[in-house]
Design a protein around this motif. Structure first.
Motif, short mmCIF file in Angstrom:
data_model
loop_
_atom_site.label_atom_id
_atom_site.label_comp_id
_atom_site.label_asym_id
_atom_site.label_seq_id
_atom_site.Cartn_x
_atom_site.Cartn_y
_atom_site.Cartn_z
N ALA A 34 0.62 -1.04 -0.08
CA ALA A 34 0.19 0.04 0.05
C ALA A 34 1.13 1.28 0.03
CB ALA A 34 -0.74 -0.05 1.26
N TRP A 35 0.77 1.95 -0.95
CA TRP A 35 1.76 3.15 -1.14
C TRP A 35 0.98 4.21 -0.58
CZ3 TRP A 35 5.63 4.00 -5.28
CH2 TRP A 35 6.29 2.61 -5.72
N ARG A 36 1.65 5.07 0.15
CA ARG A 36 1.08 6.21 0.92
C ARG A 36 2.10 7.49 1.07
NH1 ARG A 36 -1.79 2.64 5.73
NH2 ARG A 36 -3.62 1.93 4.41
N PRO A 37 1.91 8.19 0.11
CA PRO A 37 2.67 9.40 0.02
C PRO A 37 2.10 10.47 1.48
CG PRO A 37 1.22 9.60 -1.82
CD PRO A 37 1.10 8.25 -1.16
N VAL A 38 3.26 10.95 2.02
CA VAL A 38 2.99 11.89 3.00
C VAL A 38 3.77 13.09 3.09
CG1 VAL A 38 2.54 10.04 4.83
CG2 VAL A 38 4.94 10.70 4.55
N LEU A 39 3.49 14.13 3.68
CA LEU A 39 4.23 15.48 3.65
C LEU A 39 5.29 15.63 4.84
CD1 LEU A 39 1.47 17.87 2.60
CD2 LEU A 39 2.91 16.44 1.05
N LEU A 40 6.33 15.40 4.61
CA LEU A 40 7.60 15.35 6.00
C LEU A 40 7.38 16.60 6.49
CD1 LEU A 40 10.83 13.39 4.97
CD2 LEU A 40 8.97 12.62 6.44
#
Lengths: 200, 200
Positions: A34-40
């Motif tokens: 499950a690919w889950r981009p986040v904002l560091l």
């Protein structure tokens, strides 16, 4: 078996390196990702952390060197972008919008965005660049442009961010295997070992 | 060939793990190791970084878990100390004082201090504990007690710290192989590979 949870920021070199390896590692164990981009940037406000490059003396030079060295070790193409790090909310929103139509196409978009930034040096912080990269994959240009301004899509990313922070995500890449968290591209060998053995 | 430069803080679990492996790795390539304790607290003031555990939410739980997991992976005995992290200037000064008499005995003392803290749970932040640990190795108790108050010994550590910062050291362990810097116990395999190949 549940999928591996793969959290990453589109501005993270180590996230990019992991993105080039994670699916083939998972496939070897018949697992999905499950690919889950986040904002560091948002996460760092919670943790009080700083970017690896830019604000901290000493560390910046090391990490610039290590990005290139890690790329060579992992045999992944890499060119340090001139503008780095960058905000990645448009890229992340484009990903989740497409994901809700087709997870597979969203992963293709993630690869294309990462490679546009870390190989071709294109500035994917701009909404127009994200749209161009997606259009090259056959995504409808006007629909995506509208989605990037849509408050529901913005809300979608916020919900993902809340979930990531609740799951303890504090960096990129951050990979959770059956509840076990691993931080860093240099832990891919441990992820692989954990998948094979169920722990140690 | 110059020795590997091995920088570590006596309060760093990852430094402790590396301390149990570094000499045998170096020996395999007929290389020596220069052991150099540093004070992460002083370095963090320079870099603006924070300890892994304590000040940052999210990260603390991950690293406590990873200390134990890394110890199992590396097959090194480990028990999370109740008091953590701790100031380690007495341990570092004891090391350099003994080092100037015998580098080999200083390494034996470093092992004993690390194991006292990370296996036996003894609080090596106290000067008396450092003296006790050293005395068990045959070090003169009165001479070391006096040395820990000696301004020349304090100055010796300060000089080492300046050198470490000048060399780009920002964490523990930090290992320099022929000018190439590696940060983290999870890079020991890369240190080994670099020693074998001279780079990649």
């Amino acid at each position: 078996m549940p999928p591996l949870e793969f959290y990453f920021d589109f501005s993270s070199p180590y996230g990019y390196f992991a993105s080039e390896k994670i699916d083939s590692i998972a496939r070897r164990f018949n697992r999905d990702v499950a690919w889950r981009p986040v904002l560091l940037g948002v996460i760092f406000k919670t943790t009080g952390a700083q970017p690896l490059v830019g604000s901290a003396p000493l560390k910046g030079a090391y990490f610039l060197r290590d990005f290139a060295r890690s790329a060579r070790l992992l045999q992944v193409a890499y060119k340090q972008p001139a503008s780095f790090p960058i905000p990645t909310q448009h890229a992340a929103r484009a990903f989740y919008w497409l994901h809700d139509q087709s997870p597979a196409r969203a992963i293709a978009l993630a690869h294309a965005l990462y490679r546009a930034y870390f190989i071709d040096g294109r500035d994917i912080s701009a909404a127009e660049t994200c749209v161009e990269v997606a259009a090259a994959l056959g995504v409808d240009r006007a629909a995506l442009s509208a989605a990037l301004q849509d408050s529901a899509v913005k809300e979608r990313l916020k919900t993902e961010m809340d979930g990531a922070i609740a799951n303890g995500v504090f960096g990129s890449p951050f990979i959770i295997v059956d509840g076990e968290p691993f931080h860093g591209a240099d832990r891919l060998d441990q992820v692989e070992r954990w998948l094979g053995t169920g722990g140690w």
